[in-house]
Design a protein around this motif. Structure first.
Motif, PDB file in Angstrom:
ATOM      1  N   GLU A   3       0.837  -1.191   0.000  1.00 54.52           N
ATOM      2  CA  GLU A   3       0.000   0.000   0.000  1.00 54.52           C
ATOM      3  C   GLU A   3       0.881   1.254   0.000  1.00 54.52           C
ATOM      4  O   GLU A   3       1.909   1.307   0.673  1.00 54.52           O
ATOM      5  CB  GLU A   3      -0.874   0.004   1.256  1.00 54.52           C
ATOM      6  CG  GLU A   3      -1.888   1.123   1.280  1.00 54.52           C
ATOM      7  CD  GLU A   3      -2.767   1.037   2.506  1.00 54.52           C
ATOM      8  OE1 GLU A   3      -2.950   2.083   3.148  1.00 54.52           O
ATOM      9  OE2 GLU A   3      -3.249  -0.063   2.824  1.00 54.52           O
ATOM     10  N   LYS A   4       0.465   2.289  -0.746  1.00 52.08           N
ATOM     11  CA  LYS A   4       1.211   3.538  -0.841  1.00 52.08           C
ATOM     12  C   LYS A   4       1.063   4.307   0.475  1.00 52.08           C
ATOM     13  O   LYS A   4      -0.040   4.581   0.941  1.00 52.08           O
ATOM     14  CB  LYS A   4       0.665   4.376  -1.997  1.00 52.08           C
ATOM     15  CG  LYS A   4       1.309   5.726  -2.147  1.00 52.08           C
ATOM     16  CD  LYS A   4       0.659   6.500  -3.283  1.00 52.08           C
ATOM     17  CE  LYS A   4       1.121   7.940  -3.264  1.00 52.08           C
ATOM     18  NZ  LYS A   4       0.443   8.761  -4.242  1.00 52.08           N
ATOM     19  N   ILE A   6       1.228   7.685   2.324  1.00 52.21           N
ATOM     20  CA  ILE A   6       1.191   9.090   1.952  1.00 52.21           C
ATOM     21  C   ILE A   6       1.781   9.955   3.060  1.00 52.21           C
ATOM     22  O   ILE A   6       1.851   9.553   4.223  1.00 52.21           O
ATOM     23  CB  ILE A   6      -0.247   9.559   1.623  1.00 52.21           C
ATOM     24  CG1 ILE A   6      -1.153   9.446   2.847  1.00 52.21           C
ATOM     25  CG2 ILE A   6      -0.804   8.813   0.438  1.00 52.21           C
ATOM     26  CD1 ILE A   6      -2.469  10.164   2.687  1.00 52.21           C
ATOM     27  N   CYS A   7       2.162  11.167   2.681  1.00 50.12           N
ATOM     28  CA  CYS A   7       2.779  12.128   3.607  1.00 50.12           C
ATOM     29  C   CYS A   7       1.800  12.488   4.730  1.00 50.12           C
ATOM     30  O   CYS A   7       2.129  12.373   5.896  1.00 50.12           O
ATOM     31  CB  CYS A   7       3.203  13.380   2.839  1.00 50.12           C
ATOM     32  SG  CYS A   7       3.733  14.748   3.863  1.00 50.12           S
ATOM     33  N   GLN A  19      -1.052  14.226  -0.397  1.00 43.30           N
ATOM     34  CA  GLN A  19      -1.179  12.898  -1.002  1.00 43.30           C
ATOM     35  C   GLN A  19       0.132  12.383  -1.605  1.00 43.30           C
ATOM     36  O   GLN A  19       0.152  11.305  -2.188  1.00 43.30           O
ATOM     37  CB  GLN A  19      -2.260  12.925  -2.101  1.00 43.30           C
ATOM     38  CG  GLN A  19      -3.645  13.261  -1.569  1.00 43.30           C
ATOM     39  CD  GLN A  19      -4.142  12.205  -0.594  1.00 43.30           C
ATOM     40  OE1 GLN A  19      -4.103  11.012  -0.876  1.00 43.30           O
ATOM     41  NE2 GLN A  19      -4.592  12.662   0.576  1.00 43.30           N
ATOM     42  N   ARG A  20       1.226  13.116  -1.439  1.00 39.13           N
ATOM     43  CA  ARG A  20       2.510  12.672  -1.992  1.00 39.13           C
ATOM     44  C   ARG A  20       3.032  11.467  -1.212  1.00 39.13           C
ATOM     45  O   ARG A  20       2.697  11.260  -0.050  1.00 39.13           O
ATOM     46  CB  ARG A  20       3.526  13.802  -1.930  1.00 39.13           C
ATOM     47  CG  ARG A  20       3.121  14.970  -2.849  1.00 39.13           C
ATOM     48  CD  ARG A  20       4.144  16.045  -2.838  1.00 39.13           C
ATOM     49  NE  ARG A  20       5.340  15.541  -3.522  1.00 39.13           N
ATOM     50  CZ  ARG A  20       6.429  16.235  -3.717  1.00 39.13           C
ATOM     51  NH1 ARG A  20       6.509  17.455  -3.284  1.00 39.13           N
ATOM     52  NH2 ARG A  20       7.459  15.709  -4.337  1.00 39.13           N
ATOM     53  N   ARG A  21       3.868  10.667  -1.879  1.00 43.24           N
ATOM     54  CA  ARG A  21       4.435   9.476  -1.251  1.00 43.24           C
ATOM     55  C   ARG A  21       5.427   9.866  -0.160  1.00 43.24           C
ATOM     56  O   ARG A  21       6.287  10.723  -0.351  1.00 43.24           O
ATOM     57  CB  ARG A  21       5.140   8.628  -2.316  1.00 43.24           C
ATOM     58  CG  ARG A  21       5.424   7.205  -1.872  1.00 43.24           C
ATOM     59  CD  ARG A  21       6.080   6.464  -2.986  1.00 43.24           C
ATOM     60  NE  ARG A  21       7.443   7.005  -3.083  1.00 43.24           N
ATOM     61  CZ  ARG A  21       8.533   6.280  -3.088  1.00 43.24           C
ATOM     62  NH1 ARG A  21       8.447   4.992  -3.092  1.00 43.24           N
ATOM     63  NH2 ARG A  21       9.709   6.823  -3.139  1.00 43.24           N
ATOM     64  N   CYS A  28       6.833  13.635   2.980  1.00 39.94           N
ATOM     65  CA  CYS A  28       7.384  13.766   1.631  1.00 39.94           C
ATOM     66  C   CYS A  28       8.542  14.761   1.661  1.00 39.94           C
ATOM     67  O   CYS A  28       8.783  15.422   2.672  1.00 39.94           O
ATOM     68  CB  CYS A  28       6.299  14.230   0.657  1.00 39.94           C
ATOM     69  SG  CYS A  28       5.742  15.919   0.937  1.00 39.94           S
TER      70      CYS A  28
END
Length: 172
Positions: A3-4, A6-7, A19-21, A28
């Motif tokens: 699962e990604k 998010i920041c 929503q950045r990785r 992030c």
């Protein structure tokens, strides 16, 4: 599938999470993921010497003798003093701080776009310096008159200073 992550840093404008990785530390690169601080602490400390970016009025500026300009060192030596070293040193620093604040005021006046708000802040800070100077002068006078009667002991000097401070506090 993994699962990604998010920041999740909250945006000031929308209040929604970023929503950045995220990187290893959970943020992030925009929100502190890449920041690890200065590697060489000594080099960083030296880079901050003489930094005046945060000085607004100069009232709370940290001043040490080794960081004074040649002109300020000359002023430091010329300030008239007659009493205990610590009180004299505080008075000298107060005089230098006042001079620096007057220089900031003058620089602001000479600007093309003079900020009235900044000038007023500096003038208010200068007005707060006078009572401090008067307090130090009174303390020097009391200590000087107390030295004539003192037996030379440090304990006696400490007692005189303590009594003076207590009397000032009781008057307030």
């Amino acid at each position: 599938m993994k699962e990604k992550v998010i920041c999740g840093a909250k945006a000031k404008s929308t209040g929604k999470p970023c929503q950045r990785r995220a990187l290893k530390n959970g943020r992030c690169s925009v929100h502190g993921g890449k920041s690890t601080g200065p590697k060489d602490k000594e080099k960083h400390r030296n880079s901050l010497l003489g930094n005046k970016n945060a000085v607004k009025t100069g009232e709370y500026e940290t001043i040490s003798y080794d960081m004074l300009s040649d002109e300020e060192k000359e002023l430091y030596e010329q300030v008239p003093e007659d009493t205990v070293k610590q009180v004299k040193g505080r008075y000298n620093i107060l005089e230098i701080r006042t001079r620096r604040m007057l220089k900031l005021w003058e620089d602001e006046i000479l600007k093309d776009k003079t900020s009235v708000e900044t000038i007023l802040k500096i003038e208010d800070a200068l007005a707060r310096q006078d009572p401090r100077a008067l307090e130090l002068i009174r303390e020097m006078r009391e200590l000087a008159s107390g030295e004539n009667n003192a037996d030379g002991s440090l304990d006696k000097l400490v007692m005189i200073i303590q009594q003076h401070r207590e009397s000032r506090l009781s008057k307030k």
